[in-house]
Design an enzyme around this catalytic site. Structure first.
Site, PDB file in Angstrom:
ATOM      1  CB  CYS A   2      -0.859   0.039   1.262  1.00  0.00           C
ATOM      2  SG  CYS A   2      -1.817  -1.433   1.530  1.00  0.00           S
ATOM      3  NE  ARG A  27       4.516   1.913  -1.027  1.00  0.00           N
ATOM      4  CZ  ARG A  27       5.423   1.771  -0.081  1.00  0.00           C
ATOM      5  NH1 ARG A  27       6.655   2.182  -0.291  1.00  0.00           N
ATOM      6  NH2 ARG A  27       5.117   1.228   1.071  1.00  0.00           N
ATOM      7  CD1 TRP A  75      -0.257  -5.372  -3.812  1.00  0.00           C
ATOM      8  CD2 TRP A  75       0.107  -6.270  -1.797  1.00  0.00           C
ATOM      9  NE1 TRP A  75       0.364  -6.590  -3.992  1.00  0.00           N
ATOM     10  CE2 TRP A  75       0.589  -7.158  -2.787  1.00  0.00           C
ATOM     11  CE3 TRP A  75       0.225  -6.629  -0.447  1.00  0.00           C
ATOM     12  CZ2 TRP A  75       1.190  -8.377  -2.473  1.00  0.00           C
ATOM     13  CZ3 TRP A  75       0.825  -7.839  -0.138  1.00  0.00           C
ATOM     14  CH2 TRP A  75       1.288  -8.700  -1.144  1.00  0.00           C
ATOM     15  CG  ASN A 101       0.591   1.955   3.735  1.00  0.00           C
ATOM     16  OD1 ASN A 101      -0.519   2.119   3.273  1.00  0.00           O
ATOM     17  ND2 ASN A 101       1.668   2.588   3.305  1.00  0.00           N
ATOM     18  N   GLY A 102       0.015  -1.798   6.222  1.00  0.00           N
ATOM     19  CA  GLY A 102       0.458  -2.765   7.224  1.00  0.00           C
ATOM     20  C   GLY A 102      -0.653  -3.738   7.550  1.00  0.00           C
ATOM     21  CD  GLU A 486      18.054 -10.631 -10.651  1.00  0.00           C
ATOM     22  OE1 GLU A 486      17.609 -11.278  -9.694  1.00  0.00           O
ATOM     23  OE2 GLU A 486      17.594  -9.527 -10.978  1.00  0.00           O
ATOM     24  CE  LYS A 490      14.449  -8.880 -12.108  1.00  0.00           C
ATOM     25  NZ  LYS A 490      15.093  -8.332 -10.971  1.00  0.00           N
ATOM     26  CD  GLU A 493      10.637  -9.563 -10.790  1.00  0.00           C
ATOM     27  OE1 GLU A 493      10.001  -9.228  -9.795  1.00  0.00           O
ATOM     28  OE2 GLU A 493      11.863  -9.357 -10.913  1.00  0.00           O
ATOM     29  CG  HIS A 509      22.825 -33.895  -9.869  1.00  0.00           C
ATOM     30  ND1 HIS A 509      23.368 -35.132  -9.582  1.00  0.00           N
ATOM     31  CD2 HIS A 509      23.866 -33.082 -10.165  1.00  0.00           C
ATOM     32  CE1 HIS A 509      24.692 -35.064  -9.677  1.00  0.00           C
ATOM     33  NE2 HIS A 509      25.018 -33.817 -10.027  1.00  0.00           N
ATOM     34  CE  LYS A 608      11.693  -1.115  -6.754  1.00  0.00           C
ATOM     35  NZ  LYS A 608      12.456  -2.023  -7.636  1.00  0.00           N
TER      36      LYS A 608
HETATM   37  C1  F6R Z   1      12.699  -8.656  -8.003  1.00  0.00           C
HETATM   38  C2  F6R Z   1      12.710  -7.775  -6.843  1.00  0.00           C
HETATM   39  C3  F6R Z   1      12.500  -8.377  -5.510  1.00  0.00           C
HETATM   40  C4  F6R Z   1      13.296  -7.629  -4.438  1.00  0.00           C
HETATM   41  C5  F6R Z   1      12.942  -8.167  -3.045  1.00  0.00           C
HETATM   42  C6  F6R Z   1      13.767  -7.510  -1.974  1.00  0.00           C
HETATM   43  O1  F6R Z   1      12.950  -7.968  -9.184  1.00  0.00           O
HETATM   44  O2  F6R Z   1      12.858  -6.593  -6.961  1.00  0.00           O
HETATM   45  O3  F6R Z   1      12.808  -9.732  -5.506  1.00  0.00           O
HETATM   46  O4  F6R Z   1      14.659  -7.781  -4.698  1.00  0.00           O
HETATM   47  O5  F6R Z   1      11.584  -7.944  -2.801  1.00  0.00           O
HETATM   48  O6  F6R Z   1      13.578  -6.139  -1.941  1.00  0.00           O
HETATM   49  P1  F6R Z   1      14.610  -5.182  -1.253  1.00  0.00           P
HETATM   50  O7  F6R Z   1      15.875  -5.241  -2.044  1.00  0.00           O
HETATM   51  O8  F6R Z   1      13.982  -3.832  -1.289  1.00  0.00           O
HETATM   52  O9  F6R Z   1      14.819  -5.686   0.146  1.00  0.00           O
END
Ligand code: F6R
Length: 613
Positions: A2, A27, A75, A101-102, A486, A490, A493, A509, A608
């Site tokens: 949120c 976010r 959210w 938020n929370g 990674e 990417k 997601e 394996h 985010k």
């Molecule tokens: C993926 C992504 C997430 C963040 C994760 C940690 O592209 O951005 O996997 O890396 O949510 O977030 P931070 O780095 O803000 O602790």
């Protein structure tokens, strides 16, 4: 997660709050709302879905002569993402509104209690409990009522409250959920979950800490402790980000802009930290004494998601060059396992936002066990930077795209510096080598800058044969194994294609059973120390007719005998391949997601800044 925006001042409320909410879109959210005070009455708009929907129903309210109000992007956690569950939520009188938020963990029992007292609820949310609880305690003094209500709340919150009885005042508070105040002499007072909404108006920021409440007026802000009720003297910090940094600047998506910003982000992260004469590394904000560093017996790196992948790369670097054993943990696992940690352990958290709930909980736990805490973080003043003993800032600028790109490569640059720093202090690396490595890091930024446009064109063409795949494998060895993970993260997601990243040597394996002529496999195969081993694994894939895309070193003719789909990258210092090889993986994901028409910057279900467990 949120987002909250609040404003009180001379400007017209609606454009300020709406624009602010747009700057928090990254976010992640699924409904939104705005409330303002006009002619002594609260006027509330809420809608499901994207902010466009809210904007649409507010078309006639844009110029409303209102100068105080709140906005929220929700959210969903408790209750579906419907209009009725969207914030702001009101008390029974309709004269008081709350955005939150929370998660209020004890909301069931509070709701029951309030219903028994005669309150009626209009939503399924945990937040609404708070509006009624404040109403219950309100006897002319809003601050006292909010303080009392919050003392009943178990869980995390950042809140904003507006009451018709105090028409020039917003009250806000936080506990385990970020909230910042922006102040400007002329324009008034701002409130937000993150810095971007404040950037068009002010660089003067006050970071609220947990268990703090602020009484915010156009030309005044007073912060109180929720524990003692006393006034807390807060520092006003000046931040160096500007409004343009949180705009798309001509790119189709923030993610693409941020991919292109990586060379600059790396340079900003490294600048001024390596002495060009003697290779000495200067990380003053880390706040560790030479004795602290000499006493480190083990390092724990903790992080989530992409930041965790940065930690996995750093393990290779630190163990090799600083000779210190490193354990890497996903923060949500770290916090629930038996931790053999004491003061001889250094715990390093890696987090773009500095607000990720699991990572924060992890460092708190490690601190309790006696470990010193360093955080590698991109957001000045974020909770993690305030709780850690020291910080190494990445200077990537605000990252808006939900998928982390420039924050990740800047984390790698910072971790590489950290490795050189430890190696220097522990005497495990000569000055000449540190200097060479430092220079290579700067050179790498120039290399990335040079190759980016042509690389994007090449990948855009390449993905035409792959964008409608159902699955994807990414493989790599050694330093590039985390980059395979990674790349897969990417892709999944932002394009919703099922993707997995594996260590190449691990294929036989199990995962090799998946390979047939329909399975695309992106293999990272630079000419490095494990090149021959990687090639053997790639041959195993070829023997099973997997559809290979190879990323390798310019001039490596052998790759052409394996597949036609090859992306060549310049040769750089082998240690830095993880940063370089990340770039095509990001572009591949971006181009595929874009080709599939996905919402690249705000992928479904994702947020985010993950401030809940
Ligand atoms: C993926 C992504 C997430 C963040 C994760 C940690 O592209 O951005 O996997 O890396 O949510 O977030 P931070 O780095 O803000 O602790």
């Amino acid at each position: 997660m949120c987002g909250i925006v609040g404003y009180v001042g001379k400007r017209r409320l609606v454009p300020v709050v709406l624009e602010g909410l747009k700057r928090l879109e990254y976010r992640g959210y699924d409904s939104a709302g705005i409330v303002y005070l006009q002619d002594g009455k609260l006027v509330k708009f809420r809608s499901e879905g994207k902010l466009q929907n809210l904007e649409h129903i507010m078309a006639d309210a844009m110029g409303a002569p209102a100068h105080i109000g709140l906005g929220h992007t929700r959210w969903a956690t408790h209750g579906a993402p419907t209009t009725a569950n969207a914030h702001p939520h009101s008390d029974c009188t309709g004269d008081l509104v709350v955005v939150h938020n929370g998660i209020i963990e004890n909301y069931h029992s509070l709701r029951k209690e309030l219903i028994e007292k005669g309150h009626s609820f209009a939503s399924e949310t945990d937040t609404e409990v708070l509006a009624h609880l404040i109403e219950e305690y309100l006897d002319g003094d809003l601050r006292a009522a909010v303080t009392q209500a919050l003392s009943r709340i178990e869980g995390s919150y950042a809140i904003g409250v507006l009451w018709t009885g105090m028409p020039d005042t917003l009250i806000a508070a936080r506990n385990h959920s970020p909230l910042v105040i922006g102040v400007h002499e002329e324009d008034g007072g701002f409130l937000a979950s993150d810095i971007p909404p404040l950037l068009p108006y002010t660089e003067q920021i006050v970071f609220l800490d947990d268990q703090e409440l602020v009484v915010l007026q156009a030309n005044n802000h007073t912060v109180y402790s929720l524990v003692t009720g006393e006034v807390v003297e807060k520092k006003i910090e000046t931040i160096s980000w500007n409004a343009g940094m949180a705009e798309k600047g001509g790119y189709k998506h923030f993610m693409l802009k941020e991919i292109y910003e990586q060379p600059q982000a790396i340079i900003n992260t490294v600048s001024g930290r390596i002495n060009p004469e003697n290779g000495s590394v200067d990380l003053p904000e880390m706040n560790l004494s030479d004795a602290d560093i000499a006493g480190i017996e083990r390092i724990f790196l903790i992080a989530c998601g992409t930041s965790w992948h940065a930690a996995l790369v750093a393990k290779y670097w630190i163990e090799r060059w600083a000779g210190i054993p490193v354990e890497v943990d996903i923060a949500s696992e770290f916090r629930y396992r038996t931790l053999l940690i004491d003061e001889r352990v250094l715990t390093v958290s890696i987090s773009q936002s500095g607000e990720t709930a699991d990572t924060l909980a992890g460092i708190r736990l490690a601190k309790q066990l006696g470990s010193k805490i360093v955080t590698i973080c991109n957001v000045v003043g974020s909770t993690m930077t305030r709780e850690a003993d020291g910080t190494i800032y990445t200077h990537a600028g605000p990252e808006i795209g939900v998928a982390s790109t420039k924050a990740f490569t800047s984390q790698l640059a910072a971790l590489f510096l950290f490795t050189l720093f430890l190696a220097e202090k522990r005497g495990s690396m000569e000055a000449a080598k540190r200097l060479e490595f430092g220079k290579e890091l700067i050179r790498l930024a120039a290399v990335i800058e040079k190759i980016l446009p042509a690389l994007q064109d090449e990948i855009k063409e390449l993905i035409e044969s792959y964008y409608d795949s159902r699955d994807f494998l990414f493989v790599g060895r050694g330093l590039n194994f985390p980059i395979a993970m990674e790349g897969a993260l990417k892709l999944k997601e932002i394009s919703y294609i099922h993707a997995e990243g594996y260590a190449s040597g691990e294929l036989k394996h199990g995962p090799i059973a998946l390979i047939d002529k329909d399975m695309p496999i992106l293999a990272l195969a630079p000419q490095d120390a494990v090149y021959q081993k990687s090639i053997s694994n790639i041959e195993e894939i070829k023997a099973r007719q997997g559809r290979l895309i190879l990323i390798g070193t310019e001039g490596d003719q052998h790759l052409k005998s394996i597949t036609d789909d090859i992306i060549y990258l310049p040769k750089v210092l082998e240690e830095l391949n993880p940063i370089l090889y990340t770039i095509p993986a990001q572009l591949l994901s971006y181009e595929i997601a874009s080709r599939r028409g996905c919402d690249v910057d705000q992928p479904r279900n994702l947020a985010k800044s993950v401030t809940v467990e």
